[in-house]
Each structure stands twice: as structure tokens, then as C-alpha cells.
Enzyme design. Structure first.
Site, PDB file in Angstrom:
ATOM      1  N   ARG A 130      58.563  23.055  26.927  1.00  0.00           N
ATOM      2  CA  ARG A 130      57.695  22.456  27.524  1.00  0.00           C
ATOM      3  C   ARG A 130      58.172  22.406  28.847  1.00  0.00           C
ATOM      4  NH1 ARG A 130      57.631  19.165  22.808  1.00  0.00           N
ATOM      5  NH2 ARG A 130      55.352  19.636  21.732  1.00  0.00           N
ATOM      6  N   LYS A 152      53.694  28.417  42.944  1.00  0.00           N
ATOM      7  CA  LYS A 152      52.503  29.178  42.097  1.00  0.00           C
ATOM      8  C   LYS A 152      53.341  30.166  41.092  1.00  0.00           C
ATOM      9  CE  LYS A 152      48.604  29.916  45.126  1.00  0.00           C
ATOM     10  NZ  LYS A 152      47.779  30.993  45.510  1.00  0.00           N
ATOM     11  N   GLU A 194      52.107  40.610  55.059  1.00  0.00           N
ATOM     12  CA  GLU A 194      51.886  39.343  54.948  1.00  0.00           C
ATOM     13  C   GLU A 194      52.616  38.300  56.008  1.00  0.00           C
ATOM     14  OE1 GLU A 194      50.099  38.059  52.393  1.00  0.00           O
ATOM     15  OE2 GLU A 194      50.504  39.397  50.614  1.00  0.00           O
ATOM     16  N   LYS A 236      54.893  29.370  55.744  1.00  0.00           N
ATOM     17  CA  LYS A 236      54.237  29.193  54.479  1.00  0.00           C
ATOM     18  C   LYS A 236      54.796  27.540  54.020  1.00  0.00           C
ATOM     19  CE  LYS A 236      53.259  30.645  50.092  1.00  0.00           C
ATOM     20  NZ  LYS A 236      53.112  31.525  49.120  1.00  0.00           N
ATOM     21  N   GLU A 246      46.510  23.457  46.551  1.00  0.00           N
ATOM     22  CA  GLU A 246      45.528  24.479  47.273  1.00  0.00           C
ATOM     23  C   GLU A 246      44.094  23.979  47.157  1.00  0.00           C
ATOM     24  OE1 GLU A 246      44.950  28.512  45.176  1.00  0.00           O
ATOM     25  OE2 GLU A 246      45.575  29.265  47.131  1.00  0.00           O
ATOM     26  N   ARG A 250      45.868  25.095  52.307  1.00  0.00           N
ATOM     27  CA  ARG A 250      46.624  26.209  51.666  1.00  0.00           C
ATOM     28  C   ARG A 250      45.810  27.473  51.622  1.00  0.00           C
ATOM     29  NH1 ARG A 250      50.912  26.123  46.748  1.00  0.00           N
ATOM     30  NH2 ARG A 250      51.237  28.258  46.865  1.00  0.00           N
ATOM     31  N   ASN A 254      45.089  32.640  52.225  1.00  0.00           N
ATOM     32  CA  ASN A 254      44.232  33.598  51.571  1.00  0.00           C
ATOM     33  C   ASN A 254      43.443  34.481  52.577  1.00  0.00           C
ATOM     34  OD1 ASN A 254      44.619  32.908  48.776  1.00  0.00           O
ATOM     35  ND2 ASN A 254      43.328  31.403  48.943  1.00  0.00           N
ATOM     36  N   HIS A 257      42.495  38.124  52.008  1.00  0.00           N
ATOM     37  CA  HIS A 257      42.872  38.206  50.465  1.00  0.00           C
ATOM     38  C   HIS A 257      41.500  38.443  49.748  1.00  0.00           C
ATOM     39  CE1 HIS A 257      46.888  37.810  51.379  1.00  0.00           C
ATOM     40  NE2 HIS A 257      47.285  37.896  50.091  1.00  0.00           N
ATOM     41  N   HIS A 261      41.758  41.624  47.267  1.00  0.00           N
ATOM     42  CA  HIS A 261      41.864  41.520  45.737  1.00  0.00           C
ATOM     43  C   HIS A 261      40.701  42.589  45.337  1.00  0.00           C
ATOM     44  CE1 HIS A 261      43.826  37.393  45.693  1.00  0.00           C
ATOM     45  NE2 HIS A 261      44.794  38.353  45.769  1.00  0.00           N
ATOM     46  N   HIS A 273      49.354  45.810  47.159  1.00  0.00           N
ATOM     47  CA  HIS A 273      48.774  44.539  47.561  1.00  0.00           C
ATOM     48  C   HIS A 273      48.947  44.454  49.203  1.00  0.00           C
ATOM     49  CE1 HIS A 273      47.568  40.399  47.622  1.00  0.00           C
ATOM     50  NE2 HIS A 273      48.695  40.120  48.468  1.00  0.00           N
TER      51      HIS A 273
HETATM   52  N1  NAD Z   1      53.415  33.088  43.654  1.00  0.00           N
HETATM   53  C1  NAD Z   1      52.988  33.341  44.662  1.00  0.00           C
HETATM   54  O1  NAD Z   1      52.507  32.465  45.602  1.00  0.00           O
HETATM   55  C2  NAD Z   1      52.553  34.835  44.981  1.00  0.00           C
HETATM   56  C3  NAD Z   1      52.215  35.206  46.439  1.00  0.00           C
HETATM   57  C4  NAD Z   1      51.991  36.654  46.759  1.00  0.00           C
HETATM   58  C5  NAD Z   1      52.107  37.508  45.794  1.00  0.00           C
HETATM   59  N2  NAD Z   1      52.468  37.012  44.335  1.00  0.00           N
HETATM   60  C6  NAD Z   1      52.387  38.164  43.381  1.00  0.00           C
HETATM   61  O2  NAD Z   1      53.529  39.047  43.689  1.00  0.00           O
HETATM   62  C7  NAD Z   1      53.343  40.044  42.994  1.00  0.00           C
HETATM   63  C8  NAD Z   1      53.777  41.487  43.880  1.00  0.00           C
HETATM   64  O3  NAD Z   1      54.986  41.168  44.439  1.00  0.00           O
HETATM   65  P1  NAD Z   1      55.742  42.285  44.927  1.00  0.00           P
HETATM   66  O4  NAD Z   1      55.307  43.228  45.755  1.00  0.00           O
HETATM   67  O5  NAD Z   1      57.307  41.790  45.233  1.00  0.00           O
HETATM   68  O6  NAD Z   1      56.085  43.400  43.501  1.00  0.00           O
HETATM   69  P2  NAD Z   1      56.854  43.713  42.237  1.00  0.00           P
HETATM   70  O7  NAD Z   1      57.812  42.451  41.712  1.00  0.00           O
HETATM   71  O8  NAD Z   1      56.164  44.571  41.437  1.00  0.00           O
HETATM   72  O9  NAD Z   1      58.169  44.489  43.054  1.00  0.00           O
HETATM   73  C9  NAD Z   1      57.658  45.862  43.577  1.00  0.00           C
HETATM   74  C10 NAD Z   1      58.641  46.904  43.134  1.00  0.00           C
HETATM   75  O10 NAD Z   1      59.817  46.909  43.432  1.00  0.00           O
HETATM   76  C11 NAD Z   1      60.855  47.031  42.802  1.00  0.00           C
HETATM   77  N3  NAD Z   1      62.013  46.349  43.496  1.00  0.00           N
HETATM   78  C12 NAD Z   1      61.903  45.025  43.635  1.00  0.00           C
HETATM   79  N4  NAD Z   1      63.049  44.567  44.355  1.00  0.00           N
HETATM   80  C13 NAD Z   1      63.658  45.841  44.674  1.00  0.00           C
HETATM   81  C14 NAD Z   1      64.820  46.159  45.480  1.00  0.00           C
HETATM   82  N5  NAD Z   1      65.589  45.175  46.354  1.00  0.00           N
HETATM   83  N6  NAD Z   1      65.377  47.391  45.342  1.00  0.00           N
HETATM   84  C15 NAD Z   1      64.432  48.160  44.866  1.00  0.00           C
HETATM   85  N7  NAD Z   1      63.343  48.172  44.293  1.00  0.00           N
HETATM   86  C16 NAD Z   1      62.874  46.752  44.181  1.00  0.00           C
HETATM   87  C17 NAD Z   1      60.355  46.522  41.620  1.00  0.00           C
HETATM   88  O11 NAD Z   1      61.059  46.957  40.485  1.00  0.00           O
HETATM   89  C18 NAD Z   1      59.044  46.880  41.616  1.00  0.00           C
HETATM   90  O12 NAD Z   1      58.812  48.175  40.980  1.00  0.00           O
HETATM   91  C19 NAD Z   1      51.977  40.238  42.517  1.00  0.00           C
HETATM   92  O13 NAD Z   1      51.761  39.992  40.999  1.00  0.00           O
HETATM   93  C20 NAD Z   1      51.385  39.074  43.207  1.00  0.00           C
HETATM   94  O14 NAD Z   1      50.295  38.238  42.405  1.00  0.00           O
HETATM   95  C21 NAD Z   1      52.480  35.759  44.048  1.00  0.00           C
HETATM   96 ZN    ZN Z   2      49.160  38.307  49.489  1.00  0.00          ZN
END
Ligand code: NAD
Ligand code: ZN
Length: 385
Positions: A130, A152, A194, A236, A246, A250, A254, A257, A261, A273
Site C-alpha cells: 500500500r 507521475k 525536452e 518544471k 495536471e 501542467r 504537453n 506531445h 505520442h 520520444h
Molecule cells: N513521469 C514523468 O513525468 C515522465 C516524463 C517524461 C517521460 N517519462 C517516461 O520516461 C520514459 C523515457 O525515459 P528515458 O528516455 O530516460 O528512457 P529509458 O529509461 O529507457 O533510458 C533510455 C536507455 O538509456 C539507457 N541508460 C539510462 N541511463 C544510462 C546511462 N547513464 N548510461 C548509459 N545508458 C543509460 C537505458 O538502459 C535505456 O536503454 C518513457 O517511458 C516516458 O513515458 C515520464
Molecule cells: Zn516528453
């Protein structure tokens, strides 16, 4: 020299409904002092450190070893890297592994990794017995400036991305730009997209700074990266402080986005992305220009900056604009069959409708016209930049 650079702390205020305020510590080398940060912000009997297999090898094992050396109880839990593993299966496997290891309610989750790890581990923490606390240690630029801040958490399901999750704020975010040294180039540039978005929606001077410092950023100049992370986190934090759930402002985050998406969807997530966001911002600038909401030439200025950052400005070869339009309807922002977009009024400022909304209804023909105005890559190479 770099390691002695000052640590910056950005305080994030969340609404009472979603959690307590917390600090984002930004500074080269601050992950080496993770133990101190955990003791200060998230004291716990035990730490369940979650990392994907790539990050576990590069950073996770070392950081867990350090925590143990400092006398903290820490266990490492891993899952396969990549968006396809931000899934119910990974969530269940992590929970089961933690239960099998005897992790109890007096534990704290530490997410070390990109946005996938932060979202997944945050959701594990939100649901484990929980809910137990969690701390974010972002290792991608995207996670440092975006995903780790705002609370999030969630996973993807077959019906779509991020459709199951919870709003829960972390106890702290430890953002160490030195961890980016191992990040592949495409992911680094995707993260900068971003930051460009932050400039576009909130701060023209920041947008200009990114444009002027494009070469230093691409060379991964530590001072330039530290400035980028700090300013983006401030923006942010500022936006989410006003609106953690949101409902209103907030939504400005987007920008770009809705189309991004849809592009990720029609390219089967081959377009990463941040690259989709670059193209989405261009398309949504054009939408705004057609609606008379966005100042003329905004899209052109944005395109110039994206090109300097070696981010895409052309739609991938073979993408069908009609499929993109269709895909926008699955977006969570779509209401009553109309696509909704967060638009900018100009570089550095989000636009509002006459009734004060931060998102605009966009008809299919208007969106199609905006997409038609974007150039198409002549080959796959032009998209991958
Ligand atoms: N919660 C939120 O507000 C929010 C906002 C934006 C995006 N997101 C989410 O974030 C995700 C995308 O995040 P991302 O682009 O970081 O992707 P990710 O976490 O998949 O990382 C990208 C790749 O880089 C590798 N990696 C990470 N750090 C590394 C490092 N220091 N050295 C070498 N390799 C490394 C990972 O293993 C992966 O293969 C999506 O799922 C998206 O929905 C969430
Ligand atoms: Zn984004």
C-alpha cells in the site's frame, strides 16, 4: 575540478493531495554522496534499489556497493532495459522479488535509471504494501530534467502508454550530471529536446541560451549541462508546483506531445520520444500559426534551434499524415472526438484560450494542414540525424 562544482538545490512544492515538498539536488558527484542524501531525506531500515540491466552494470552495482560500505542495508533489483519493459510483467516481477527478499514497510525504493526506471520503480513503491517511499536517481538527461520531477509514476499496458499509474512524489531527486557520461548520444540529444520545450513554453532567454550554447551542449561541456539541468528543473518544478494533478497549467508541459505520442505510435516507437517531441513541437507551432494563436515565424525559429542541436526537423520517410491524425485521437488529451494541443503564443510563452484553458481544440483538417507543412525526410538517415 568538476567534482567541486557547487551543488544546487531546487525545492519542489507539491499540492497537499499528492505529497510533501522535496528537494532536487543537482551537482556533479552528488550520486557519490547518495548515502548522506538517503539518510537525510529518506531514512529507512533498508533500501530496495531498482535499475534496468544496462544501468545496473554501469552505475547501479557500484552505487549499491557504496551504500553498503557506508553501513546502509541495500539490495539491487533489476529488470530488462527499454520501454517494452515498463510493463505489468516487470512491475509484478519486481514486487515478487522484493517480497521474496523480505523487504518490509520500513524500506524505501531507490530508482536509478532513465524515465522507464523512474516511472516503473515509482509505481512499485506506490503500490508495495500500500505504498512505501521512493527516491529518484535519474541517469538520462530526459529523466533528470523531466521524468524524475513531478510525481507521475506508472506503467504501459497493451491499450497504451502510461495508462496505469499513480501520482506520488519522491522523497528526493539526486541528479548527478556525471552519470550522463555513459549515455549514448541519441538519448542525450533526445533529452535536450525536452529542455527546448521548457524554453518554448516558459522562458525565451533560456531558449536563446540553449541555441547559443548548442555546440557546448553537444560536446557535453559539464558547466553547460549543469546549467541546462538546473534551469529545466526550475521550470518544471515551477509548473508542477502550481498544478500537481495536471488539471490546468501542467498541461503546458504537453506542448509538442499530442503529435509526438501519435508519431511514436505510428512508427512503432522506433522514433525515440525526444525526437518525436522535436517534430511534435514543430507541427504544433504550425497548428498555432494556422489558428492565429502562435506568433508567425515561431516555428521557423524553433526549427533553426533544433537543427543546431542535431534534432530532427523532418517527418520520418514513409510516415502517413492521415495515420498521425488518426493516432492523436487515442491521446489522453483528446476530448469529445477533437484533438487537444497545448500551444505556445510565442517563443517563451504558452498560449491560453479565450476561456482561460491551456489546451486548444484542433480539427483533423487543421492538424493535417500543419503536418503537410513539415518537410519529409528524403531518407531514413535524415530522420536519425
Ligand atoms: N513521469 C514523468 O513525468 C515522465 C516524463 C517524461 C517521460 N517519462 C517516461 O520516461 C520514459 C523515457 O525515459 P528515458 O528516455 O530516460 O528512457 P529509458 O529509461 O529507457 O533510458 C533510455 C536507455 O538509456 C539507457 N541508460 C539510462 N541511463 C544510462 C546511462 N547513464 N548510461 C548509459 N545508458 C543509460 C537505458 O538502459 C535505456 O536503454 C518513457 O517511458 C516516458 O513515458 C515520464
Ligand atoms: Zn516528453
Amino acid at each position: 575540478m568538476i567534482r567541486s562544482a557547487p551543488q544546487v538545490i531546487v525545492h519542489v512544492v507539491a499540492s497537499p493531495a499528492t505529497g510533501e515538498p522535496y528537494d532536487v539536488r543537482i551537482g556533479p558527484g552528488c550520486a557519490d554522496r547518495l548515502g548522506d542524501a538517503l539518510r537525510a531525506h529518506a531514512p529507512a531500515f533498508r533500501y530496495a534499489v531498482v535499475a534496468d540491466d544496462v544501468v545496473a552494470r554501469l552505475h547501479g552495482e557500484r552505487l549499491v556497493g557504496r551504500l553498503r560500505d557506508e553501513g546502509l542495508k541495500a539490495d539491487l533489483f533489476t529488470f530488462g532495459s527499454g520501454e517494452s519493459n515498463k510493463s505489468r510483467a516487470s512491475w509484478a516481477a519486481l514486487i515478487d522479488a522484493m517480497l521474496a527478499r523480505g523487504i518490509a514497510r520500513d524500506a524505501c525504493v531507490v530508482a536509478i535509471g532513465g524515465g522507464v526506471t523512474g516511472d516503473l520503480a515509482g509505481f512499485v513503491a506506490a503500490t508495495y504494501m500500500r505504498g512505501i517511499p521512493y527516491v529518484q536517481v535519474p541517469t538520462t538527461l530526459l529523466a533528470m530534467i523531466d521524468a524524475s520531477v513531478g510525481g507521475k509514476t506508472g506503467i504501459d499496458v497493451p491499450a497504451g502508454k502510461n495508462l496505469v499509474g499513480a501520482f506520488v512524489q519522491p522523497r528526493a531527486v539526486i541528479a548527478d550530471p556525471l552519470l550522463l557520461a555513459t549515455l549514448p548520444d541519441v538519448h542525450f540529444r533526445a533529452g535536450i529536446a525536452e529542455a527546448v520545450k521548457h524554453g518554448m513554453i516558459a522562458d525565451a532567454a533560456y531558449f536563446e541560451w540553449i541555441t547559443a550554447n548548442a555546440a557546448a551542449l553537444l560536446d557535453r561541456d559539464p558547466a553547460a549541462i549543469a546549467t541546462l539541468v538546473r534551469r529545466s528543473v526550475e521550470i518544471k518544478a515551477d509548473v508542477v508546483a502550481e498544478d500537481t494533478l495536471e488539471t490546468a497549467r501542467r498541461a503546458t508541459l504537453n506542448f509538442g506531445h499530442t503529435v509526438a505520442h501519435a508519431l511514436e505510435h505510428v512508427t512503432n516507437f522506433e522514433l525515440i520520444h525526444g525526437f518525436a517531441v522535436a517534430l511534435g513541437m514543430l507541427a504544433e507551432c504550425r497548428v498555432g500559426e494556422l489558428l492565429g494563436v502562435t506568433a508567425p515565424e515561431t516555428g521557423q525559429r524553433l526549427a533553426g534551434t533544433l537543427e543546431r542541436l542535431r534534432l530532427p526537423v523532418r517527418l520520418p520517410v514513409g510516415t502517413d499524415p492521415d495515420r498521425i491524425v488518426e493516432a492523436t485521437r487515442f491521446d489522453k488529451k483528446a476530448r469529445a472526438g477533437l484533438t487537444r494541443c497545448a500551444l505556445v503564443a510565442r517563443v517563451g510563452g504558452s498560449a491560453r484560450t479565450e476561456s482561460g484553458d491551456w489546451t486548444f481544440d484542433v480539427s483533423d483538417p487543421r492538424l493535417r494542414a500543419a503536418l503537410d507543412a513539415l518537410p519529409i525526410a528524403l531518407s531514413q538517415e535524415n530522420t536519425e540525424v
